[in-house]
Design an enzyme around this catalytic site. Structure first.
Site, mmCIF file in Angstrom:
data_model
loop_
_atom_site.group_PDB
_atom_site.id
_atom_site.type_symbol
_atom_site.label_atom_id
_atom_site.label_comp_id
_atom_site.label_asym_id
_atom_site.label_seq_id
_atom_site.Cartn_x
_atom_site.Cartn_y
_atom_site.Cartn_z
ATOM 1 N N ARG A 8 -10.362 -11.404 0.955
ATOM 2 C CA ARG A 8 -11.205 -12.405 0.284
ATOM 3 C C ARG A 8 -10.528 -13.773 0.277
ATOM 4 O O ARG A 8 -11.187 -14.808 0.277
ATOM 5 C CB ARG A 8 -11.549 -11.916 -1.130
ATOM 6 N N LYS B 174 0.847 -1.199 0.000
ATOM 7 C CA LYS B 174 0.000 0.000 0.000
ATOM 8 C C LYS B 174 0.879 1.245 0.000
ATOM 9 O O LYS B 174 1.956 1.236 0.595
ATOM 10 C CB LYS B 174 -0.867 0.026 1.266
#
Ligand code: BES
Ligand code: ZN
Ligand code: ZN
Length: 470
Positions: free
Chosen positions: A321, A247
């Site tokens: 996920r 990130k």
């Protein structure tokens, strides 16, 4: 801060200051109208006005309904906390707004001071909610239940707010064990060797570069004759650096909150057990830290998930996920539940779609969506449905594996993430499953409604309300 409900005449209660909620319609008729007018008080929603000499604090409300009372009580408690009053008394308006009143006081009065060497001293000690000429038995039940749920919300917030050097997957296990011991819950922990035996290749990959072992936590609340069984699944990324798809520096700040789904699920099972609900509840948490290192999983890796479905990793920052794929699969094989709800700070796209205040709700069942939005309205949590469609589903196609972990186009990212999870929901469970994307609603850097800086506890009030309605 001590909050109590009293069955007395308000004039018989001694307190430093009296709180009065006032709408603009009532203002003209009010005996203090002149002085309030001089003070420029128009009874606008969330405005406040102290009349120190008379020991009254007026709080403006648009109408005397739950959302307005919760919000006004939030402004009130902050104002009183920053004054030097030690006690307040408030007349309870009715049973239907009492929960909101308690929530405003407890949730907006919440502070997280674990890391302050000298926290500001609060002089406010006692809050008396006073009810007279109302059915006290009914009020007392409402009050006790509201307090249980509000405290469970604060419990969730505390964990979310805990710094990532302190709260890692293994300390999350310790915390879950303590919750289980305190609330007489069953507790089963799967450590990495167990996860390997279970062939949870997707979840294990995400945590591989972390020095803290990943863990699957399973807590159970089992009343004797449950009406329903529900599985609650939480994303517990104790830190999300993004992994090798690192990130940017500014996006990484706040990523301790990527465990908020897990924390919400812990708060929900705590609330349900203390409310003694007649529903069997299973909390499944994937506790993992997404880091970088020589052993990190990589974009281009192909993972074999517990269900056997292979996943092409195209972005290691779409890790939630991957964890949920295996935890959802394990949950479905372990418990035959009537409902399966998962909670996850899953996508930034959910915030783009709905704003940062609203939880995104996804799934196949119209009935569940309807019932959950009703619980949203009743609880004061904002929730809105995001619809699946077959065109977006195609974007998850992989050339080399069964599915890609990111969509090939950037739009509709919250929905494609939800549709990725759908791939791991077994056929017979399609209408039992709901996915809650709490990326926006779980954490805030600016106070709103009854939320203060940090974790909000999103999901706890909503699901407590839903479970009570079953
Ligand atoms: N934990 C983040 C989602 C998130 C972002 C939560 C901001 C709260 C605030 C998640 O793991 C993530 O990084 N998602 C990516 C997905 C993308 C790579 C497809 C995102 O949203 O950018
Ligand atoms: Zn991520
Ligand atoms: Zn994440």
């Amino acid at each position: 801060m001590n909050i109590q409900l009293l069955n007395k005449n308000i004039t018989d209660i001694s307190a430093d200051i009296l709180v009065e909620f006032l709408s603009s319609d009532e203002l003209n008729e009010h005996k203090n109208n002149k002085i309030l007018n001089m003070a420029g008080f128009k009874a606008e929603q969330d405005s406040i006005c102290f009349l120190h000499e008379q020991a009254i604090l007026f709080c403006g409300v648009e109408k005397k309904k739950s959302d307005e009372i919760r919000s006004a009580a939030s402004s009130m408690i902050k104002a009183v906390k920053s004054s030097n009053y030690t006690s307040v008394k408030i007349s309870v308006l009715n049973n239907s707004t009492l929960t909101a009143l308690v929530e405003g006081i407890v949730l907006a009065g919440y502070e997280f001071n674990d890391y302050k060497s000298k926290p500001e001293e609060i002089t406010l000690k006692d809050i008396s909610l006073v009810a007279n000429e109302l059915d006290f038995g009914e009020l007392k039940t409402t009050f006790d239940e509201a307090l249980i749920v509000a405290k469970a919300t604060c419990f969730t917030r505390d964990i979310v707010n805990t710094a990532p050097q302190e709260l890692n997957p293994q300390t999350m296990v310790t915390l879950a064990k303590k919750l289980a011991a305190d609330n007489a819950l069953e507790c089963n922990i799967l450590q990495e060797e167990d996860l390997a035996k279970e062939k949870m290749g997707s979840m294990l990959a995400v945590g591989r570069a972390s020095i803290h072992g990943s863990a699957l936590i399973h807590l159970t609340y089992k009343p004797s004759n449950p009406k329903k069984i529900i599985s609650l699944v939480g994303k517990g990324l104790t830190y999300d650096s993004g992994g090798l798809s690192l990130k940017p520096a500014t996006s990484m700040v706040t990523m301790k909150m990527d465990k908020a789904g897990a924390c919400a699920v812990l708060g929900m099972i705590k609330a349900a057990s203390e409310l003694k609900l007649n529903i069997e509840i299973h909390a499944f948490i994937g506790a993992v830290e997404n880091m970088v290192g020589g052993d990190a999983y990589k974009p281009d890796d192909v993972l074999v998930s517990r269900s056997g479905t292979t996943i092409e990793v195209r972005n290691t920052d779409a890790e939630g996920r991957l964890v949920l794929a295996d935890v959802l699969n394990y949950a479905q094989d372990t418990v035959k539940a009537d409902y399966i709800f998962d909670f996850a700070t899953l996508t930034g796209a959910c915030m783009v779609a709905l704003g940062q205040y609203t939880t995104g709700l996804m799934g196949h069942s119209h009935k569940l969506k309807h019932d959950l939005s009703k619980a949203g309205t009743a609880s004061g949590e904002l929730i809105s449905s995001l619809p699946f469609n077959r065109h977006l589903k195609k974007l998850l196609k992989s050339e080399i594996a069964d599915i890609s972990n990111v969509a090939s186009k950037p739009y509709g990212g919250a929905i494609t993430a939800g549709m990725f999870l759908d791939k791991f929901i077994q056929k017979e469970n399609k209408n039992k499953w709901m996915h809650f994307d709490i990326a926006g609603s779980a954490y805030t850097e600016a106070a709103w409604d009854c939320n203060v800086y940090g974790g909000t506890g999103a999901g706890v009030r909503l699901i407590s309300n839903y479970l009570k309605s079953i």
